[in-house]
Design a protein around this motif. Structure first.
Motif, PDB file in Angstrom:
ATOM      1  N   LEU A 211       0.831  -1.210   0.000  1.00 50.65           N
ATOM      2  CA  LEU A 211       0.000   0.000   0.000  1.00 50.65           C
ATOM      3  C   LEU A 211       0.862   1.255   0.000  1.00 50.65           C
ATOM      4  CD1 LEU A 211      -2.702  -1.140   2.581  1.00 50.65           C
ATOM      5  CD2 LEU A 211      -3.126  -0.622   0.168  1.00 50.65           C
ATOM      6  N   MET A 215       0.707   3.897  -3.403  1.00 45.33           N
ATOM      7  CA  MET A 215      -0.344   4.833  -2.998  1.00 45.33           C
ATOM      8  C   MET A 215      -0.700   5.813  -4.118  1.00 45.33           C
ATOM      9  SD  MET A 215      -0.449   7.148   0.436  1.00 45.33           S
ATOM     10  CE  MET A 215       1.134   7.872   0.026  1.00 45.33           C
ATOM     11  N   TRP A 314      -6.469  -0.482  -5.293  1.00 43.46           N
ATOM     12  CA  TRP A 314      -5.682  -0.034  -4.145  1.00 43.46           C
ATOM     13  C   TRP A 314      -6.601   0.260  -2.958  1.00 43.46           C
ATOM     14  CZ3 TRP A 314      -5.157   3.830  -0.636  1.00 43.46           C
ATOM     15  CH2 TRP A 314      -3.941   3.922   0.042  1.00 43.46           C
ATOM     16  N   THR A 317      -7.923  -2.904  -1.397  1.00 48.84           N
ATOM     17  CA  THR A 317      -6.874  -3.517  -0.582  1.00 48.84           C
ATOM     18  C   THR A 317      -6.727  -2.774   0.745  1.00 48.84           C
ATOM     19  OG1 THR A 317      -5.688  -4.176  -2.593  1.00 48.84           O
ATOM     20  CG2 THR A 317      -4.444  -4.188  -0.528  1.00 48.84           C
ATOM     21  N   LEU A 318      -6.761  -1.446   0.686  1.00 46.89           N
ATOM     22  CA  LEU A 318      -6.695  -0.660   1.921  1.00 46.89           C
ATOM     23  C   LEU A 318      -7.829  -1.045   2.867  1.00 46.89           C
ATOM     24  CD1 LEU A 318      -5.574   1.774   3.605  1.00 46.89           C
ATOM     25  CD2 LEU A 318      -7.205   3.210   2.349  1.00 46.89           C
ATOM     26  N   ALA A 362      -4.231  -7.287  -3.478  1.00 47.90           N
ATOM     27  CA  ALA A 362      -3.092  -6.409  -3.788  1.00 47.90           C
ATOM     28  C   ALA A 362      -2.300  -6.927  -5.001  1.00 47.90           C
ATOM     29  CB  ALA A 362      -2.172  -6.301  -2.574  1.00 47.90           C
TER      30      ALA A 362
END
Length: 366
Positions: A211, A215, A314, A317-318, A362
């Motif tokens: 991450l 980003m 992303w 996944t966060l 991810a």
């Protein structure tokens, strides 16, 4: 869904809890005085837990002879120990009050108590919204392919309304920092992982690193709910499907709105998804015919807001990674005896499964 009541959860007076090993969740007599002072109902008090009960504690409060507020809802933090800055119900109440005159669909706050001496912690009282929380089943009147699709559309419409609120005009300057949201999320939850973990889980470290390295750049800031999913909303029980209110704002801040969409997609189950895990537990109902796919939810949000969806993997996944950290903290509380929630007590293996799922997304999964 409601949670069980332990013998030490609700007491009449603080003296009644003096010999208990744990502090009570409700103390009826001082609560009655507080409600009387604020003109909220009349007569005797009945109280029972409502909601999923995995984080902040929510009680339905009923009074025997009240023409105006026979039923209200009380929100308070769980028993300690609590992570720093988590479970801040006063902050949650501030946000709900700020949103009262906006298109965002929220319950009305009736009173806020900052004095921990009343029931042992701060709390607030809000109106009870009539309707159904959809977790494991759909109300009969909405249980058709057309109405299930409309439920998904209502979820996206309500989310777009939240993200369109002018948060400065609503008085939320200082509620959160409009820049650097994603960096702060990684720092905060990385720190919480150190506090919350009960064992080493290498996948959590690897996903955190991924991450950080990948980003994206955030667009304009908005209000972010932080836990936006079907189970945190109330729908009217009659057709056509209508989302009446969005609940559970304890994670809200000012930041990147795509974090909410990524979380919604993370919690949204499709027919071909593997069975089991937290996604199925909290969102398995959306396997039903007619519910939009995750792709359709994303397309609908993009049409309504004009925001680019190119980095949504992303954000999903966060959401998974944060859920691992958050639920490990709840599992830690269960191990410490601070909660009687059976779901949290058996979540040890679920955290491992969720960490592996985060790593899979991810690396390009869904």
């Amino acid at each position: 869904m409601s949670t069980a009541v332990a013998p030490d959860d609700i007491v009449a007076t603080h003296a009644d809890a003096a010999n208990n090993a744990r502090p009570p969740l409700l103390v009826i007599e001082p609560l009655r005085a507080f409600l009387d002072e604020h003109g909220i109902g009349e007569g005797e008090i009945g109280a029972r837990p409502i909601g999923e009960g995995h984080s902040n504690v929510t009680y339905l409060i009923e009074r025997d002879s009240s023409p105006t507020h026979p039923q209200v809802v009380l929100r308070r933090p769980p028993r300690p120990p609590l992570p720093p800055s988590a479970h801040d119900v006063l902050r949650e109440a501030r946000l709900l009050r700020a949103l009262a005159d906006t298109p965002a669909r929220v319950p009305r706050v009736l009173a806020v108590c900052e004095d921990s001496g009343v029931i042992g912690c701060p709390f607030y009282i809000m109106e009870r919204i009539a309707g159904e929380v959809i977790v494991t089943s759909v109300p009969d009147a909405l249980d058709s392919p057309a109405q299930r699709r409309r439920i998904g559309e209502e979820l996206i419409e309500a989310l777009a309304e939240i993200h369109a609120v002018d948060w400065r005009a609503a008085g939320l300057e200082g509620f959160g920092k409009p820049t650097g949201y994603l960096e702060r999320q990684l720092r905060r939850f990385g720190g919480l992982w150190v506090l919350n973990r009960t064992r080493e889980i290498p996948a959590v470290e690897r996903v955190g690193a991924w991450l950080s390295e990948n980003m994206p750049e955030s667009g304009p800031a908005s209000i972010v709910h932080g836990d936006y999913r079907l189970g945190n909303t109330i729908f009217a029980a009659t057709a056509p499907a209508r989302l009446e209110a969005v609940l559970d704002w304890e994670m809200a801040t000012i930041g990147d709105p795509l974090a909410d969409l990524g979380y919604l997609c993370m919690m949204w189950t499709e027919g071909g998804d593997p069975r089991g895990g937290m996604r199925d537990y909290l969102g398995g109902v959306t396997r039903g015919e007619g519910f939009p796919t995750r792709g359709e939810l994303i397309d609908s949000y993009e049409r309504r807001t004009g925001r680019s969806m190119k980095d949504l993997r992303w954000y999903t996944t966060l959401a998974l990674w944060k859920s691992v950290v958050f639920m490990e903290g709840n599992y830690r509380r269960a191990l410490a005896g601070a909660t009687d929630d059976p779901y949290l007590k058996q979540f040890g293996d679920g955290v491992l499964e969720l960490a592996n799922q985060a790593e899979g997304v991810a690396l390009g999964g869904d």
